[in-house]
Structures are given as C-alpha cells and as structure tokens.
Design a protein around this motif. Sequence first.
Motif, short mmCIF file in Angstrom:
data_model
loop_
_atom_site.label_atom_id
_atom_site.label_comp_id
_atom_site.label_asym_id
_atom_site.label_seq_id
_atom_site.Cartn_x
_atom_site.Cartn_y
_atom_site.Cartn_z
N PHE A 5 63.02 7.23 12.34
CA PHE A 5 63.27 5.80 12.52
C PHE A 5 62.72 5.27 13.85
CE2 PHE A 5 66.16 2.36 14.04
CZ PHE A 5 65.84 1.43 13.08
N HIS A 6 62.07 4.12 13.78
CA HIS A 6 61.69 3.38 14.98
C HIS A 6 62.18 1.96 14.75
CE1 HIS A 6 58.93 6.62 16.08
NE2 HIS A 6 58.67 6.67 14.78
N HIS A 7 62.74 1.35 15.73
CA HIS A 7 63.19 -0.02 15.49
C HIS A 7 61.97 -0.91 15.29
CE1 HIS A 7 65.19 -3.82 15.67
NE2 HIS A 7 66.34 -3.16 15.55
N PRO A 8 61.94 -1.73 14.23
CA PRO A 8 60.74 -2.51 13.95
C PRO A 8 60.36 -3.49 15.05
CG PRO A 8 62.38 -2.79 12.20
CD PRO A 8 62.98 -1.87 13.21
N ASP A 9 61.30 -3.81 15.95
CA ASP A 9 60.94 -4.70 17.05
C ASP A 9 60.16 -3.97 18.15
OD1 ASP A 9 62.19 -6.68 15.74
OD2 ASP A 9 64.04 -6.62 16.93
N GLU A 10 60.17 -2.61 18.09
CA GLU A 10 59.44 -1.85 19.13
C GLU A 10 57.94 -1.88 18.87
OE1 GLU A 10 60.46 2.27 18.79
OE2 GLU A 10 62.60 1.86 18.95
N GLU A 11 57.18 -1.58 19.91
CA GLU A 11 55.75 -1.33 19.74
C GLU A 11 55.63 0.08 19.17
OE1 GLU A 11 51.84 -2.57 20.11
OE2 GLU A 11 53.59 -3.74 20.73
N ILE A 12 55.02 0.22 18.00
CA ILE A 12 54.99 1.55 17.36
C ILE A 12 53.55 2.05 17.28
CG2 ILE A 12 55.60 2.83 15.26
CD1 ILE A 12 57.68 0.48 14.79
N ASP A 13 53.33 3.25 17.80
CA ASP A 13 51.97 3.81 17.81
C ASP A 13 51.43 3.90 16.38
OD1 ASP A 13 52.24 4.14 20.44
OD2 ASP A 13 52.53 6.32 20.38
N GLU A 14 50.14 3.64 16.25
CA GLU A 14 49.49 3.66 14.94
C GLU A 14 49.69 5.00 14.22
OE1 GLU A 14 48.26 1.03 13.40
OE2 GLU A 14 47.87 2.37 11.70
N ASP A 15 49.63 6.10 14.98
CA ASP A 15 49.71 7.41 14.31
C ASP A 15 51.11 7.76 13.83
OD1 ASP A 15 50.87 7.93 16.70
OD2 ASP A 15 49.51 9.55 17.29
N LYS A 16 52.11 6.91 14.12
CA LYS A 16 53.47 7.17 13.62
C LYS A 16 53.69 6.57 12.23
CE LYS A 16 55.68 8.16 17.87
NZ LYS A 16 56.28 7.68 19.09
N TRP A 17 52.82 5.65 11.84
CA TRP A 17 53.02 4.97 10.55
C TRP A 17 52.67 5.89 9.38
CZ3 TRP A 17 55.29 0.34 9.81
CH2 TRP A 17 55.47 -0.47 10.93
N ASN A 18 53.31 5.62 8.26
CA ASN A 18 53.04 6.43 7.07
C ASN A 18 52.80 5.52 5.85
OD1 ASN A 18 52.65 8.95 5.96
ND2 ASN A 18 54.73 9.06 5.16
N LEU A 19 52.22 4.36 6.11
CA LEU A 19 51.96 3.43 5.00
C LEU A 19 50.55 3.63 4.46
CD1 LEU A 19 53.51 0.13 6.45
CD2 LEU A 19 54.52 1.69 4.77
N PRO A 20 50.34 3.33 3.17
CA PRO A 20 48.99 3.46 2.60
C PRO A 20 48.03 2.42 3.18
CG PRO A 20 50.44 2.38 1.05
CD PRO A 20 51.30 2.79 2.21
N TYR A 21 46.76 2.60 2.91
CA TYR A 21 45.77 1.62 3.37
C TYR A 21 45.62 0.49 2.35
CZ TYR A 21 41.57 -0.25 5.55
OH TYR A 21 40.68 -1.07 6.18
N VAL A 22 45.60 0.87 1.09
CA VAL A 22 45.55 -0.15 0.02
C VAL A 22 46.53 0.26 -1.07
CG1 VAL A 22 43.10 -0.65 0.34
CG2 VAL A 22 43.78 0.98 -1.38
N PHE A 23 46.92 -0.71 -1.90
CA PHE A 23 47.66 -0.31 -3.09
C PHE A 23 47.15 -1.08 -4.29
CE2 PHE A 23 50.27 -3.69 -1.40
CZ PHE A 23 50.67 -4.40 -2.52
#
Length: 224
Positions: free
Chosen positions: A106-124
């Motif tokens: 978990f990272h609070h969504p209001d924080e600045e989150i490093d790109e490499d921490k994300w796990n979302l797809p590029y397209v769907f």
Amino acid sequence: MHFKLHHLVAFIIPTVIPYALDVDLEALPWDHLIELLSSEADNFHFASQDAWADQCVPIFQREGFPVWNRPPYKRFLEHGSNYELIEQSNGLCADIFSCAWKHCEFHHPDEEIDEDKWNLPYVFVHPLSVSDITASITFAREHGIGMSVKATGHNYVGASTDKDSLMLNMRRYTKYSSTSLLQCSGVTLRKTAPRKERVTTEELRSWACTVAKSRNTKAVLRVG
Ligand SMILES: Cc1cc2nc3c(=O)[nH]c(=O)nc-3n(C[C@H](O)[C@H](O)[C@H](O)COP(=O)(O)OP(=O)(O)OC[C@H]3O[C@@H](n4cnc5c(N)ncnc54)[C@H](O)[C@@H]3O)c2cc1C
C-alpha cells in the motif's frame, strides 16, 4: 572448458526472460490492434494512473482504505460492492486496492509514488468476440509484451493486473450457460441470503433471482 558463473547467466537471461525488457510501449503500432478489434476505439483504452485515481480511489477512500487483517496488510474493499468496481469504465479497479502496486504494497494515493512501484497495465481491451482476444494475443506476442486477464479483479494477490501488460478485461464478454437456467418469473424474492449450511433448491433459486434483479441483469451465473 571450466564452467563459470557467467556461462550460467549468459544461458539464463535469454532463456528465462523471453521478452525484451525495454520495449518502447509508446512507440508500438497500437492503431494496428485497434483496427482489428470489433468496435475499434470503444473497446481499447490506454490505462492511466489518473483514470485509476479518479474512478477506483474514491470507492476505497469512502471506507478509509481498510486494512486486510493478515500480513502483508493489503488494503481491500470491506463493505462496498465489487460490482461498483468492475463497472468503472477505466477497467482497472480491483478488490484488493493495494494490488495496483507491486507486491500489493500500500502507498497512500496522495503520495508521490515511484513509477517502478506501480503494477497497472499499459493498455486494456474489453474483448467482445473471440477475434478480439486472438488479435490482442497476437499483437502482444509479436511485440514482446506481457498480458494480464481480468474477470472481476477479485483475486487476493492481484493476479489480474501486471505492470505494463496488455490487459484483457473480460467484463463485457458474452457469458454463456447451456444448462441449469433459472427462470425468475413467479419466484418469491428474498431480502437476505439463506445463512445456513444446507439450503433448499427453492431458497437458492429465490436468492439467485433476487441478486439478478437487484443488479438489473437478466441472469446470474454461479460457478462453484
Ligand atoms: C474479499 C474476498 C473474498 C473471497 N472469498 C472467496 C471464497 O469464499 N471462496 C473462494 O474460492 N475464493 C474467494 N476469494 C478469492 C477469489 O474468488 C479468487 O481469487 C478468484 O480467483 C477470483 O476470480 P475472478 O476471475 O473473479 O478474479 P480475477 O482477479 O479477475 O482473476 C483471477 C485469476 O484468473 C485469471 N483469469 C480471469 N479470467 C480469465 C479468463 N477468462 N481466462 C484466463 N484467465 C483468467 C486472472 O488473470 C487471474 O489470474 C475471495 C477474494 C476476496 C478479495
């Protein structure tokens, strides 16, 4: 010749990692895929962190990002409806909120989150036909990108999302059942689910019909 560690590394890297690690996703000819899909741009979308933040975050924020009671203390949806999540047009919401990030941390969504921490797809892609699925798989294979598949996003470990993948979101795909169809006309609807170990067929029927009607769908398919 003596065996050295770098011989092993030279073997493992091309064998175990078949995809190029540095595919330039932005430069891929996405238009070619869009042209092959059944309803073109309508069922193809670039996944965006902003769209995820706009549509998924408020649903969990309403509950204060509840903590799952076991390590690694993921954040999940405690009281809300999974259907609200999967109906969001961004196609990215999942029950375990923190699985939008690597290792479901978990990272609070209001924080600045490093790109490499994300796990979302590029397209769907929302496949509407078999050819949408084959076109997507062929495209991913040709361009060396990973794929993920989401049905409801209900999996505990966020197995339906993967960073920079091409996601197939099956939400709009036609659902079939050739047997055991329940007719809801004339069935007495219930307000609560039967809470006991054994339920009668009549109780099951009334509950399934209640769920279907409350969701305003024509049918419910229950597997397992
Ligand atoms: C709060 C909560 C309660 C739960 N309770 C239970 C329970 O009581 N009993 C139980 O058994 N489980 C339970 N689960 C676990 C959940 O049901 C399973 O993780 C299940 O796999 C979810 O399936 P899904 O397809 O809906 O989810 P998704 O997360 O969308 O998908 C699960 C996996 O299947 C793959 N997949 C989905 N659709 C396809 C497809 N068409 N083709 C190929 N691969 C596909 C996905 O890529 C992913 O790996 C619970 C989970 C949560 C969050």
